[in-house]
Every structure is written in structure tokens, then in C-alpha cells.
Design a protein around this motif. Structure first.
Motif, PDB file in Angstrom:
ATOM      1  N   ASP A 108       1.191  24.589 -91.778  1.00  0.00           N
ATOM      2  CA  ASP A 108      -0.094  24.514 -92.478  1.00  0.00           C
ATOM      3  C   ASP A 108      -0.921  23.341 -91.961  1.00  0.00           C
ATOM      4  N   THR A 109      -0.272  22.222 -91.670  1.00  0.00           N
ATOM      5  CA  THR A 109      -0.992  21.063 -91.140  1.00  0.00           C
ATOM      6  C   THR A 109      -1.668  21.418 -89.819  1.00  0.00           C
ATOM      7  N   GLU A 110      -0.928  22.077 -88.928  1.00  0.00           N
ATOM      8  CA  GLU A 110      -1.504  22.481 -87.635  1.00  0.00           C
ATOM      9  C   GLU A 110      -2.609  23.522 -87.828  1.00  0.00           C
ATOM     10  N   ALA A 111      -2.386  24.469 -88.730  1.00  0.00           N
ATOM     11  CA  ALA A 111      -3.398  25.494 -88.980  1.00  0.00           C
ATOM     12  C   ALA A 111      -4.665  24.874 -89.552  1.00  0.00           C
ATOM     13  N   SER A 112      -4.508  23.867 -90.395  1.00  0.00           N
ATOM     14  CA  SER A 112      -5.676  23.197 -90.973  1.00  0.00           C
ATOM     15  C   SER A 112      -6.495  22.494 -89.901  1.00  0.00           C
ATOM     16  N   VAL A 113      -5.813  21.890 -88.931  1.00  0.00           N
ATOM     17  CA  VAL A 113      -6.520  21.252 -87.818  1.00  0.00           C
ATOM     18  C   VAL A 113      -7.334  22.298 -87.064  1.00  0.00           C
ATOM     19  N   LEU A 114      -6.717  23.441 -86.820  1.00  0.00           N
ATOM     20  CA  LEU A 114      -7.423  24.512 -86.097  1.00  0.00           C
ATOM     21  C   LEU A 114      -8.653  24.993 -86.866  1.00  0.00           C
ATOM     22  N   ARG A 136      -3.962  35.060 -84.862  1.00  0.00           N
ATOM     23  CA  ARG A 136      -4.355  34.041 -83.892  1.00  0.00           C
ATOM     24  C   ARG A 136      -4.118  32.641 -84.453  1.00  0.00           C
ATOM     25  N   MET A 137      -4.438  32.447 -85.734  1.00  0.00           N
ATOM     26  CA  MET A 137      -4.225  31.148 -86.366  1.00  0.00           C
ATOM     27  C   MET A 137      -2.736  30.799 -86.348  1.00  0.00           C
ATOM     28  N   LEU A 138      -1.879  31.734 -86.716  1.00  0.00           N
ATOM     29  CA  LEU A 138      -0.441  31.486 -86.737  1.00  0.00           C
ATOM     30  C   LEU A 138       0.094  31.238 -85.329  1.00  0.00           C
ATOM     31  N   LEU A 139      -0.400  32.008 -84.362  1.00  0.00           N
ATOM     32  CA  LEU A 139       0.037  31.819 -82.977  1.00  0.00           C
ATOM     33  C   LEU A 139      -0.354  30.436 -82.470  1.00  0.00           C
TER      34      LEU A 139
END
Length: 131
Positions: A33-39, A50-53
């Protein structure tokens, strides 16, 4: 098998895990979730796949970097262990000879005699000044 609800990039998912593994699943989901939030902050809304990848790739990149550092540190530790073993198996160093000067008996006797004379003179002076 328990099901845990996790949130990644603002989206809810229900995931099954082994009994007692919920804590690990929640910790992993938090990292993702932290990485997805940055994206989503940088790019905006992305399709779920795409977000999960992308978030997964970012975590994999970070993990690969940590694994490289760990491997380097492990190599350094092996080197240090080798040096330690070499020191342990090395023969003990030769003892060093240390010479301590000894005051000859004659000097000690002379100093005692001088001290006795000095005391005698001091006593004589005390008698003269007191009398």
C-alpha cells in the motif's frame, strides 16, 4: 482459513491466508500500500492491475537492493571470521624481555645512612632552639 481485508492504493481486497499468518499478510499489504500510494500521488489513478504490478516491482527492486547489501555484508563477515580464525590458530607471540633496574644494596644503605644523619642534625637543631 481466515480471510483478511486489506487496502492497497485506496482499494479493498479480501485475501485468504493460513491460520496465524494474518499479521504477516497485513504487514506485507501495508508495504504494498505504501508503494501504491507513492504511485497514485505521482501518476494519479491507475488501473488496478497496473497499480499492483508497479507497486510490486518497486518492492521487488527495494528487496533486490537489500539482498545485495546483505550478500556484501555476509561476504565481509566471512572475511572477518577468517581473519579471526587465523589469529586464533596463530602461535602466541614470543614474550618480550623487560628489564627492571635494581637499586644496588650499597646505594640503599648509603641513603639510609644519610637519612639517619639528617634526622640527627634535625634533632640537634631542635635541642639548641629549645634550650
Amino acid at each position: 482459513m481466515p480471510e483478511v481485508e486489506i487496502t492497497i492504493g485506496g482499494r479493498q481486497f479480501e485475501v485468504a491466508c493460513a491460520e496465524g499468518e494474518e499479521h504477516y499478510l497485513l504487514a506485507a499489504a501495508k508495504m504494498l500500500d505504501t508503494e501504491a500510494s507513492v504511485l497514485t500521488e505521482q501518476i494519479g489513478r491507475l488501473p488496478e492491475a497496473r497499480m499492483l504490478l508497479m507497486a510490486g516491482l518497486m518492492l521487488a527492486d527495494r528487496t533486490a537492493g537489500l539482498e545485495d547489501r546483505l550478500r556484501d555484508a555476509d561476504g565481509e563477515m566471512a572475511k572477518v571470521r577468517g581473519e579471526l580464525e587465523a589469529l586464533k590458530s596463530a602461535p602466541a607471540p614470543e614474550p618480550q624481555r623487560v628489564e627492571v633496574p635494581v637499586v644496588p644494596q650499597r646505594v640503599t644503605e648509603t641513603l639510609e645512612e644519610l637519612a639517619a644523619r639528617a634526622e640527627s642534625i634535625a634533632d640537634a637543631m631542635e635541642e639548641k632552639t629549645a634550650g
